[in-house]
Write a protein that holds these residues in place. Structure first.
Motif, short mmCIF file in Angstrom:
data_model
loop_
_atom_site.label_atom_id
_atom_site.label_comp_id
_atom_site.label_asym_id
_atom_site.label_seq_id
_atom_site.Cartn_x
_atom_site.Cartn_y
_atom_site.Cartn_z
N LEU A 124 0.82 -1.21 0.00
CA LEU A 124 0.00 0.00 0.00
C LEU A 124 0.86 1.26 0.00
O LEU A 124 0.55 2.25 -0.68
CB LEU A 124 -0.92 0.00 1.22
CG LEU A 124 -2.03 -1.07 1.22
CD1 LEU A 124 -2.73 -1.10 2.57
CD2 LEU A 124 -3.03 -0.81 0.09
N ALA A 125 1.96 1.24 0.75
CA ALA A 125 2.82 2.42 0.85
C ALA A 125 3.61 2.67 -0.42
O ALA A 125 3.95 3.81 -0.74
CB ALA A 125 3.78 2.26 2.04
N ASP A 126 3.91 1.61 -1.15
CA ASP A 126 4.74 1.73 -2.37
C ASP A 126 3.98 1.19 -3.56
O ASP A 126 4.51 0.43 -4.38
CB ASP A 126 6.04 0.94 -2.15
CG ASP A 126 7.15 1.39 -3.10
OD1 ASP A 126 7.01 2.46 -3.72
OD2 ASP A 126 8.14 0.64 -3.23
N ALA A 127 2.70 1.61 -3.66
CA ALA A 127 1.80 1.02 -4.67
C ALA A 127 2.30 1.23 -6.09
O ALA A 127 2.16 0.34 -6.95
CB ALA A 127 0.40 1.61 -4.51
N GLY A 128 2.89 2.39 -6.38
CA GLY A 128 3.36 2.65 -7.74
C GLY A 128 4.46 1.70 -8.16
O GLY A 128 4.43 1.13 -9.26
N GLU A 129 5.45 1.49 -7.28
CA GLU A 129 6.54 0.57 -7.59
C GLU A 129 6.05 -0.88 -7.67
O GLU A 129 6.53 -1.66 -8.50
CB GLU A 129 7.64 0.68 -6.53
CG GLU A 129 8.42 1.97 -6.58
CD GLU A 129 9.25 2.10 -7.85
OE1 GLU A 129 9.57 1.06 -8.46
OE2 GLU A 129 9.55 3.23 -8.24
N VAL A 130 5.09 -1.22 -6.81
CA VAL A 130 4.53 -2.57 -6.84
C VAL A 130 3.82 -2.82 -8.16
O VAL A 130 3.95 -3.90 -8.77
CB VAL A 130 3.59 -2.79 -5.64
CG1 VAL A 130 2.81 -4.10 -5.80
CG2 VAL A 130 4.38 -2.81 -4.34
N VAL A 170 7.91 -9.30 -7.66
CA VAL A 170 7.59 -8.10 -6.87
C VAL A 170 8.40 -8.09 -5.57
O VAL A 170 8.98 -7.06 -5.18
CB VAL A 170 6.08 -8.03 -6.57
CG1 VAL A 170 5.78 -6.89 -5.60
CG2 VAL A 170 5.30 -7.85 -7.86
N LEU A 171 8.47 -9.25 -4.88
CA LEU A 171 9.23 -9.32 -3.63
C LEU A 171 10.71 -9.04 -3.86
O LEU A 171 11.38 -8.48 -2.99
CB LEU A 171 9.06 -10.70 -2.99
CG LEU A 171 7.68 -11.09 -2.46
CD1 LEU A 171 7.73 -12.45 -1.80
CD2 LEU A 171 7.16 -10.04 -1.49
N ALA A 172 11.22 -9.46 -5.02
CA ALA A 172 12.66 -9.30 -5.29
C ALA A 172 13.02 -7.90 -5.78
O ALA A 172 14.20 -7.55 -5.79
CB ALA A 172 13.10 -10.32 -6.33
N SER A 173 12.02 -7.10 -6.17
CA SER A 173 12.33 -5.80 -6.77
C SER A 173 13.12 -4.86 -5.86
O SER A 173 14.05 -4.19 -6.33
CB SER A 173 11.04 -5.13 -7.27
OG SER A 173 10.12 -4.95 -6.21
N PRO A 174 12.83 -4.76 -4.53
CA PRO A 174 13.68 -3.90 -3.69
C PRO A 174 15.11 -4.41 -3.59
O PRO A 174 16.06 -3.63 -3.53
CB PRO A 174 12.98 -3.94 -2.33
CG PRO A 174 11.61 -4.41 -2.58
CD PRO A 174 11.72 -5.32 -3.77
N LEU A 175 15.28 -5.74 -3.56
CA LEU A 175 16.62 -6.31 -3.52
C LEU A 175 17.39 -6.00 -4.80
O LEU A 175 18.59 -5.73 -4.77
CB LEU A 175 16.54 -7.82 -3.30
CG LEU A 175 15.87 -8.28 -2.01
CD1 LEU A 175 15.70 -9.80 -2.00
CD2 LEU A 175 16.69 -7.84 -0.80
#
Length: 304
Positions: free
Chosen positions: A21-27, A213-218
Motif C-alpha cells: 500500500l505504501a509503495d503502490a506505484g513501484e509494486v 515483486v518481492l525481489a524488486s527492492p533487492l
C-alpha cells in the motif's frame, strides 16, 4: 506452537500488505514487469514442454522408457520409469520433473518412497533458459550457456546419489492399487496435455510475478549480496543483474541449481493432492546448488 506460527505468518503478511500500500506505484510497475517477463520468456520456454510431457506420460512413455533407462536408474535404486521424470525434467525445466514424478506415482509406476526420492534430483532448470537466456543473453556466448547446462546436468546426477535409498527397485507395470494401466488415446492425451499445461502455467506465472515483486527492492539495492538474494527468490529476476564475468557465472550456476523459493512454490503447487512431500525437493535443491557452484568455479577458468 501452531497458533504462534499462524500469528507470526499473519503479522508478516500484514507487514507485506502495508509495504504494497505504501509503495503502490513501484509494486504496480514490478507486477507489470513480471507479467511481461512471463509473456516474453516464461510461457514460451515452459508451456510447450509442459503440454508435451503430460502427453508423453498419458501415452505410456513411463512404461516405454522403463527397460531403456533401467540401467541408469538402477544406480539410484529406482525403477526404469523414474528415468522419464529425470529426462523430462532435464529437457523441460522446472517444475516438469516434479510433475512427471507425481504423474508416475499416480499411475502406479512408482511407490511413494521412490517418487519422493526421485523428487530430490529430477526437478531441473530449462536448457533454453541456461543456454539462450543466460549464455547468449547475459554472458554473450551460447558456449557459456552450454557449460552451465552441462554443469546443471552433472550436478543433478550427482545429487541423485544422496537419495539412493537402501532397497532394490522392483520393476512393475502397475502397482496393485491401479488397475489396469492403460495408455490414453492420442486425442485424449492431447486434450489432457494442453488442459493440464494451461492450469500449471497459471500457477507458475503467478508465483513468478509474486516473487518478482518481492525481489524488486533487492534488485534496486545492487551489489553481490542483493543479486544473490534475488537469485535465491526467483531465477528469472536474476538475469538483468548479472555481468559477463566469472563471479556472475558461478552465481548463475548456483542459483540455477537451487532454483529459488519461487520454484519450490511452483513444485508445491504441482504436487498438491498427490500425497508426496516437498522435503526432498528442498534438500535436493540445496545440494544441487552447492555442487553447481563448485563445478562452475572449477570450469570458469576455461569459460572466461
Amino acid at each position: 506452537m501452531k497458533l504462534r506460527w499462524r500469528a507470526g505468518a499473519c503479522l508478516l503478511l500484514c507487514g507485506l500488505l502495508a509495504w504494497f500500500l505504501a509503495d503502490a506505484g513501484e509494486v504496480r510497475a514490478a507486477t507489470a514487469a513480471g507479467l511481461a517477463l512471463c509473456g516474453r520468456s516464461v510461457i514460451p520456454a515452459l508451456f510447450p514442454f509442459m503440454a508435451a510431457s503430460t502427453m508423453l506420460v498419458s501415452l505410456g512413455f513411463g512404461e516405454w522408457a522403463s527397460p531403456r533407462l533401467v540401467g541408469l536408474m538402477n544406480l539410484y535404486r529406482l525403477p526404469g520409469p523414474a528415468g522419464s521424470a529425470l529426462l523430462l525434467g532435464l529437457v523441460g525445466g522446472y517444475p516438469i520433473g516434479a510433475r512427471t514424478a507425481a504423474e508416475l506415482y499416480k499411475k502406479g509406476l512408482l511407490t511413494a518412497s521412490e517418487a519422493e526420492r526421485l523428487l530430490g534430483f529430477c526437478n531441473n532448470s530449462n536448457p533454453v533458459f541456461l543456454i539462450s537466456v543466460l549464455g547468449g543473453g547475459v554472458f554473450g556466448s551460447p558456449r557459456a550457456g552450454m557449460y552451465l547446462w552441462l554443469i546443471h546436468v552433472l550436478s543433478a546426477l550427482l545429487t541423485g546419489f544422496f537419495f539412493r535409498g537402501t532397497e532394490k527397485p522392483t520393476e512393475r507395470q502397475c502397482l496393485p492399487r491401479v488397475s489396469p494401466c492403460q495408455p490414453a488415446s492420442l486425442p485424449a492425451a492431447f486434450v489432457e496435455g494442453v488442459k493440464t499445461a494451461c492450469g500449471n502455467m497459471v500457477f507458475v506465472c503467478g508465483f513468478i510475478i509474486f516473487f518478482y515483486v518481492l525481489a524488486s527492492p533487492l534488485a534496486r539495492s545492487g551489489g553481490a549480496l542483493g543479486t544473490g538474494l534475488v537469485g535465491s527468490l526467483e531465477l528469472f529476476s536474476l538475469t538483468p543483474l548479472l555481468a559477463a564475468d566469472r563471479m556472475s557465472f558461478i552465481l548463475a550456476s548456483a542459483c540455477a541449481g537451487w532454483g529459488g523459493a519461487s520454484v519450490l512454490c511452483q513444485t508445491a503447487a504441482v504436487l498438491e493432492g498427490s500425497g508426496l512431500r516437498l522435503w526432498n525437493c528442498l534438500l535436493g535443491n540445496i545440494i544441487q546448488g552447492l555442487l553447481s557452484a563448485v563445478l562452475a568455479a572449477i570450469v570458469s577458468g576455461w569459460v572466461f
